[in-house]
Design a protein around this motif. Structure first.
Motif, PDB file in Angstrom:
ATOM      1  N   ARG A   1       0.827  -1.189   0.000  1.00  0.00           N
ATOM      2  CA  ARG A   1       0.000   0.000   0.000  1.00  0.00           C
ATOM      3  C   ARG A   1       0.870   1.250   0.000  1.00  0.00           C
ATOM      4  O   ARG A   1       1.977   1.251   0.546  1.00  0.00           O
ATOM      5  CB  ARG A   1      -0.893   0.003   1.243  1.00  0.00           C
ATOM      6  CG  ARG A   1      -1.799  -1.219   1.387  1.00  0.00           C
ATOM      7  CD  ARG A   1      -2.861  -1.246   0.295  1.00  0.00           C
ATOM      8  NE  ARG A   1      -3.645  -0.022   0.258  1.00  0.00           N
ATOM      9  CZ  ARG A   1      -4.667   0.237   1.076  1.00  0.00           C
ATOM     10  NH1 ARG A   1      -5.021  -0.637   1.997  1.00  0.00           N
ATOM     11  NH2 ARG A   1      -5.341   1.373   0.966  1.00  0.00           N
TER      12      ARG A   1
ATOM     13  N   HIS B   1       3.250  -2.104   3.852  1.00  0.00           N
ATOM     14  CA  HIS B   1       2.023  -1.535   4.403  1.00  0.00           C
ATOM     15  C   HIS B   1       1.984  -0.018   4.273  1.00  0.00           C
ATOM     16  O   HIS B   1       1.023   0.617   4.711  1.00  0.00           O
ATOM     17  CB  HIS B   1       1.873  -1.933   5.872  1.00  0.00           C
ATOM     18  CG  HIS B   1       1.450  -3.361   6.067  1.00  0.00           C
ATOM     19  ND1 HIS B   1       0.178  -3.801   5.806  1.00  0.00           N
ATOM     20  CD2 HIS B   1       2.153  -4.443   6.473  1.00  0.00           C
ATOM     21  CE1 HIS B   1       0.088  -5.098   6.052  1.00  0.00           C
ATOM     22  NE2 HIS B   1       1.268  -5.514   6.465  1.00  0.00           N
TER      23      HIS B   1
ATOM     24  N   GLU C   1      -3.557   0.973   8.164  1.00  0.00           N
ATOM     25  CA  GLU C   1      -4.918   1.159   7.664  1.00  0.00           C
ATOM     26  C   GLU C   1      -5.646   2.247   8.439  1.00  0.00           C
ATOM     27  O   GLU C   1      -6.407   3.034   7.869  1.00  0.00           O
ATOM     28  CB  GLU C   1      -5.684  -0.158   7.755  1.00  0.00           C
ATOM     29  CG  GLU C   1      -5.213  -1.212   6.761  1.00  0.00           C
ATOM     30  CD  GLU C   1      -5.262  -0.719   5.317  1.00  0.00           C
ATOM     31  OE1 GLU C   1      -6.341  -0.248   4.881  1.00  0.00           O
ATOM     32  OE2 GLU C   1      -4.226  -0.762   4.632  1.00  0.00           O
TER      33      GLU C   1
END
Length: 379
Positions: free
Chosen positions: A11, A56, A268
């Motif tokens: 990500r 991440h 996240e």
């Protein structure tokens, strides 16, 4: 056991906050070295974990307290770690900041000139590697300095010769008792004034400040007084959700050891603060959703960082082993023995409750193995 946790997905970094996870090192369990000998590192597993963090979208804070600087990781190993991590960061465009300190000096008796020379050596290595330097708090400076003037002069010399902006590191004595009275005074208000003066006297040379005092109110007051363009990177592993979310007057970025085990959830969560319309200064993302995602992790963080706080690394490495990031629970300097079995069991339970383990069955099997080694009847 809970359901399997999130896996890496390559990500991009969050847009609204700059976030570093201070990463642990993986020891080489096959090295025949005493606990007080040179650090033996499993380089493949150590660097693979950095790629896990980058995948991440997190930055990596390298060779910091979480990597056992001053608690098993010696300067030769730290220097090699910085070089290798910088090379790996270039292959993926990963954000990297690296600690520069004075830990290759003797613990006691170093002069201020020697402290300056040690900082210059490590700062030069970090800059040559192409990483953002973090000027770490120095035990040797704390022992040698006689007052605020020594900090003002020494940090001024370092900032003037730095080739680019650096991050200043304020690590409280709960993380390292040898840092009591840093910035020239045990009075934190007086120390703050010295800290802010160093920043103000060197415009353009300080990217940000990494504050690890475990005092949310003090951090908020400090960040409101920082010059424009100087970031506050929270290092508060007890109050990070509220500090990162911020208020009407600003917010903290993050450089946190607890984001090592929390990487998937933290990454996240922080993205929930990104504006729906990029570049819109009025759009603060969704702070309520961010808090709902990250607040439940605080119980685990406070458990890992409970006093004596400096031994939080043991729980961090335990969780990396249980999550499958390394094949063993061995630490540099034998630090795997620094926490009790009940403490480790509770860390497992809290992490499992958050869904942190990609393979919950593997985590449970490894925890049973650890319990069995200690003779637990219910292993």
């Amino acid at each position: 056991m809970t359901a399997a946790g999130p896996r890496a997905g390559h990500r991009p970094p969050a847009a609204a906050r700059t976030v570093f996870a201070a990463a642990h090192v993986v020891a080489d369990p096959r090295a025949d070295t005493p606990v007080d000998g040179p650090a033996a590192i499993d380089w493949d597993a150590t660097l693979a974990f950095r790629h896990h963090l980058w995948s991440h979208g997190l930055g990596v804070a390298e060779a910091m307290d979480t990597a056992q600087r001053g608690m098993g990781l010696d300067w030769p190993a730290a220097a090699e770690l910085i070089r290798r991590s910088a090379a790996e960061a270039r292959t993926v465009g990963g954000l990297l900041a690296c600690g520069a300190g004075t830990d290759h000096l003797p613990a006691h008796g170093a002069s201020l000139a020697a402290v300056r020379g040690a900082y210059e050596e490590q700062l030069g290595l970090v800059e040559d590697a192409g990483a953002r330097p973090v000027l770490m708090a120095s035990r040797q400076l704390a022992a040698a300095a006689t007052g605020p003037a020594d900090y003002l002069e020494l940090y001024g010399q370092l900032l003037r010769q730095a080739t680019g902006p650096v991050i200043l590191h304020w690590l409280g004595p709960m993380f390292d008792p040898a840092l009591e009275g840093y910035w020239g005074s045990p009075d934190l208000d007086a120390a703050t004034e010295t800290f802010l003066r160093i920043i103000a006297d060197h415009p353009g040379k300080v990217d940000g400040v990494k504050v690890s005092l475990l005092d949310a109110g003090r951090e908020v007051r400090l960040r409101r007084r920082l010059p424009a363009g100087v970031r506050c990177y929270t290092g508060d592993d007890f109050h990070y959700p509220e500090l990162i979310a911020g208020d009407d007057h600003g917010f903290s970025h993050a450089l946190l050891g607890v984001f090592d085990p929390l990487a998937p959830l933290a990454a996240e969560a922080v993205r929930l603060l990104d504006p729906a319309v990029p570049g819109d200064p009025a759009d603060r993302g969704d702070p309520a959703a961010f808090r709902a995602a990250l607040d439940p992790t605080v119980a685990l963080a406070r458990h890992l960082f409970q006093a004596p706080t400096r031994y939080y690394k043991t729980g961090v490495v335990l969780l990396a082993w249980l999550a499958g990031h390394q094949s063993h629970f061995t630490m540099v300097g034998g630090l795997q023995s620094a926490r009790s079995l009940p403490h480790l069991r509770r860390a497992y339970q809290l992490a499992d409750g958050l869904g942190l383990f990609p393979d919950p069955e593997l985590a449970a099997a490894r925890m049973r193995q650890l319990l069995a080694v200690y003779g637990e009847a219910d292993a």
